[in-house]
Design a protein around this motif. Sequence first.
Motif, PDB file in Angstrom:
ATOM      1  N   GLN A   1       0.948  -1.286   0.090  1.00 17.32           N
ATOM      2  CA  GLN A   1      -0.166   0.079  -0.004  1.00 17.32           C
ATOM      3  C   GLN A   1       0.860   1.201   0.241  1.00 17.32           C
ATOM      4  N   PRO A   2       0.291   2.380  -0.570  1.00 15.05           N
ATOM      5  CA  PRO A   2       1.228   3.545  -0.609  1.00 15.05           C
ATOM      6  C   PRO A   2       1.485   4.282   0.827  1.00 15.05           C
ATOM      7  N   GLY A   3       2.686   4.622   1.357  1.00 19.44           N
ATOM      8  CA  GLY A   3       3.090   4.918   2.737  1.00 19.44           C
ATOM      9  C   GLY A   3       3.493   3.906   3.509  1.00 19.44           C
ATOM     10  N   GLN A   4       3.600   2.591   3.018  1.00 22.10           N
ATOM     11  CA  GLN A   4       4.094   1.470   3.845  1.00 22.10           C
ATOM     12  C   GLN A   4       5.747   1.493   3.777  1.00 22.10           C
ATOM     13  N   GLN A   5       6.245   1.053   4.560  1.00 21.74           N
ATOM     14  CA  GLN A   5       7.819   0.936   4.574  1.00 21.74           C
ATOM     15  C   GLN A   5       8.127  -0.382   4.149  1.00 21.74           C
TER      16      GLN A   5
ATOM     17  N   GLY B   1      17.251  -0.300   3.030  1.00 26.16           N
ATOM     18  CA  GLY B   1      16.114   0.523   3.404  1.00 26.16           C
ATOM     19  C   GLY B   1      16.185   0.969   4.827  1.00 26.16           C
ATOM     20  N   PRO B   2      15.175   1.103   5.138  1.00 25.14           N
ATOM     21  CA  PRO B   2      13.532   1.235   4.838  1.00 25.14           C
ATOM     22  C   PRO B   2      13.433   2.300   3.944  1.00 25.14           C
ATOM     23  N   PHE B   3      12.639   2.037   2.926  1.00 31.14           N
ATOM     24  CA  PHE B   3      12.114   2.863   1.849  1.00 31.14           C
ATOM     25  C   PHE B   3      10.537   3.139   1.877  1.00 31.14           C
ATOM     26  N   THR B   4       9.959   4.135   1.617  1.00 38.45           N
ATOM     27  CA  THR B   4       8.479   4.329   1.846  1.00 38.45           C
ATOM     28  C   THR B   4       7.937   4.195   0.319  1.00 38.45           C
ATOM     29  N   ILE B   5       6.815   3.672   0.105  1.00 43.64           N
ATOM     30  CA  ILE B   5       6.230   3.402  -1.037  1.00 43.64           C
ATOM     31  C   ILE B   5       5.256   4.623  -1.582  1.00 43.64           C
ATOM     32  N   LYS B   6       5.385   5.017  -2.549  1.00 33.58           N
ATOM     33  CA  LYS B   6       4.880   6.428  -3.106  1.00 33.58           C
ATOM     34  C   LYS B   6       3.742   5.979  -3.866  1.00 33.58           C
ATOM     35  N   LYS B   7       3.914   4.828  -4.911  1.00 30.52           N
ATOM     36  CA  LYS B   7       2.626   4.479  -5.648  1.00 30.52           C
ATOM     37  C   LYS B   7       2.759   3.014  -5.889  1.00 30.52           C
ATOM     38  N   VAL B   8       1.723   2.350  -6.298  1.00 29.20           N
ATOM     39  CA  VAL B   8       2.010   0.732  -6.524  1.00 29.20           C
ATOM     40  C   VAL B   8       1.090   0.748  -7.940  1.00 29.20           C
ATOM     41  N   ARG B   9       2.109   0.313  -9.038  1.00 28.03           N
ATOM     42  CA  ARG B   9       1.676   0.330 -10.364  1.00 28.03           C
ATOM     43  C   ARG B   9       1.202  -0.961 -10.865  1.00 28.03           C
TER      44      ARG B   9
ATOM     45  N   LEU C   1       9.173   3.791  -5.383  1.00 29.89           N
ATOM     46  CA  LEU C   1       9.858   3.880  -4.043  1.00 29.89           C
ATOM     47  C   LEU C   1      10.448   5.319  -3.855  1.00 29.89           C
ATOM     48  N   CYS C   2      10.667   5.727  -2.650  1.00 28.38           N
ATOM     49  CA  CYS C   2      10.982   7.075  -2.030  1.00 28.38           C
ATOM     50  C   CYS C   2      11.926   6.703  -0.980  1.00 28.38           C
ATOM     51  N   ASP C   3      13.124   7.305  -0.853  1.00 28.49           N
ATOM     52  CA  ASP C   3      13.567   7.242   0.375  1.00 28.49           C
ATOM     53  C   ASP C   3      13.768   8.615   1.292  1.00 28.49           C
ATOM     54  N   PRO C   4      13.088   8.320   2.207  1.00 32.54           N
ATOM     55  CA  PRO C   4      12.602   9.548   3.268  1.00 32.54           C
ATOM     56  C   PRO C   4      13.961  10.193   4.062  1.00 32.54           C
ATOM     57  N   GLN C   5      15.135   9.299   3.859  1.00 37.51           N
ATOM     58  CA  GLN C   5      16.319  10.190   4.438  1.00 37.51           C
ATOM     59  C   GLN C   5      17.207  10.503   3.402  1.00 37.51           C
ATOM     60  N   SER C   6      16.922  10.596   2.464  1.00 35.95           N
ATOM     61  CA  SER C   6      17.675  11.147   1.280  1.00 35.95           C
ATOM     62  C   SER C   6      17.578  12.744   1.216  1.00 35.95           C
ATOM     63  N   LYS C   7      18.684  13.463   0.747  1.00 30.70           N
ATOM     64  CA  LYS C   7      18.805  14.793   0.685  1.00 30.70           C
ATOM     65  C   LYS C   7      17.452  15.334  -0.321  1.00 30.70           C
ATOM     66  N   ASP C   8      16.998  14.614  -1.260  1.00 34.09           N
ATOM     67  CA  ASP C   8      16.121  15.143  -1.985  1.00 34.09           C
ATOM     68  C   ASP C   8      14.800  14.083  -2.007  1.00 34.09           C
ATOM     69  N   PRO C   9      13.744  14.463  -1.175  1.00 36.08           N
ATOM     70  CA  PRO C   9      12.768  13.846  -0.898  1.00 36.08           C
ATOM     71  C   PRO C   9      11.687  13.419  -1.894  1.00 36.08           C
ATOM     72  N   ASN C  10      12.048  14.045  -3.090  1.00 36.88           N
ATOM     73  CA  ASN C  10      11.239  14.111  -4.304  1.00 36.88           C
ATOM     74  C   ASN C  10      11.895  12.781  -5.310  1.00 36.88           C
TER      75      ASN C  10
ATOM     76  N   VAL D   1      10.696  -0.224  -8.736  1.00 37.04           N
ATOM     77  CA  VAL D   1      11.348  -1.447  -8.625  1.00 37.04           C
ATOM     78  C   VAL D   1      10.330  -2.664  -8.820  1.00 37.04           C
ATOM     79  N   ASN D   2      10.771  -3.793  -9.080  1.00 36.79           N
ATOM     80  CA  ASN D   2       9.869  -5.083  -8.995  1.00 36.79           C
ATOM     81  C   ASN D   2       9.462  -5.206  -7.602  1.00 36.79           C
ATOM     82  N   GLY D   3       8.019  -5.443  -7.584  1.00 36.77           N
ATOM     83  CA  GLY D   3       7.579  -5.705  -6.153  1.00 36.77           C
ATOM     84  C   GLY D   3       8.010  -7.174  -5.517  1.00 36.77           C
ATOM     85  N   GLN D   4       8.715  -8.083  -6.344  1.00 30.38           N
ATOM     86  CA  GLN D   4       9.035  -9.149  -5.834  1.00 30.38           C
ATOM     87  C   GLN D   4      10.660  -8.922  -5.048  1.00 30.38           C
ATOM     88  N   ARG D   5      11.243  -7.784  -5.323  1.00 34.98           N
ATOM     89  CA  ARG D   5      12.524  -7.667  -4.853  1.00 34.98           C
ATOM     90  C   ARG D   5      12.135  -6.814  -3.133  1.00 34.98           C
TER      91      ARG D   5
END
Length: 153
Positions: free
Chosen positions: A74-78, A99-107, A114-123, A128-132
């Motif tokens: 789900q979006p928002g899940q880590q 990780g952990p990474f946050t899911i922005k959108k499920v296609r 995915l987006c990394d909340p701890q990175s310098k650029d939050p945008n 990635v493949n969901g199986q990974r």
Amino acid sequence: MAYGKSCHLPVEMEYKAYWALKFLNFDETASREQRRLQLLELEERRLNAYKSSKLYKEKVKKYHDKKLLKKDFQPGQQVLLFNSRLKLFPGKLKSKWSGPFTIKKVRPYRAVVLCDPQSKDPNRTWVVNGQRLKQYHGGAIERLNIVLCLDPG
């Protein structure tokens, strides 16, 4: 013996020729029928092998699909991301999950943005493949940064 060579009498040659003619002059209809039966038997064995391999493949697929886990993200899940390229300097105790990474959108077709909340650029996002991915249940993860100096001097 004549000059160190074995000698065949004409009677022996005649007998061997007669035996060869008798062997080669077999009944054509019987041999044709035998060959047809052999071909039918070969075709039947081929079909049986095809059916058994098809059944085997179906059983293996059913077993494999039974072992797969459905991952609904789900979006928002880590989540944690499996790093399959960690082969240059593999460490025995180093985790291949990052990780952990946050899911922005499920296609569709298990593609996840995915987006990394701890990175310098939050945008900054990537797909990635969901199986990974696997769900992150919390807890502290120690992030290791390894710096290798390849300069010998």
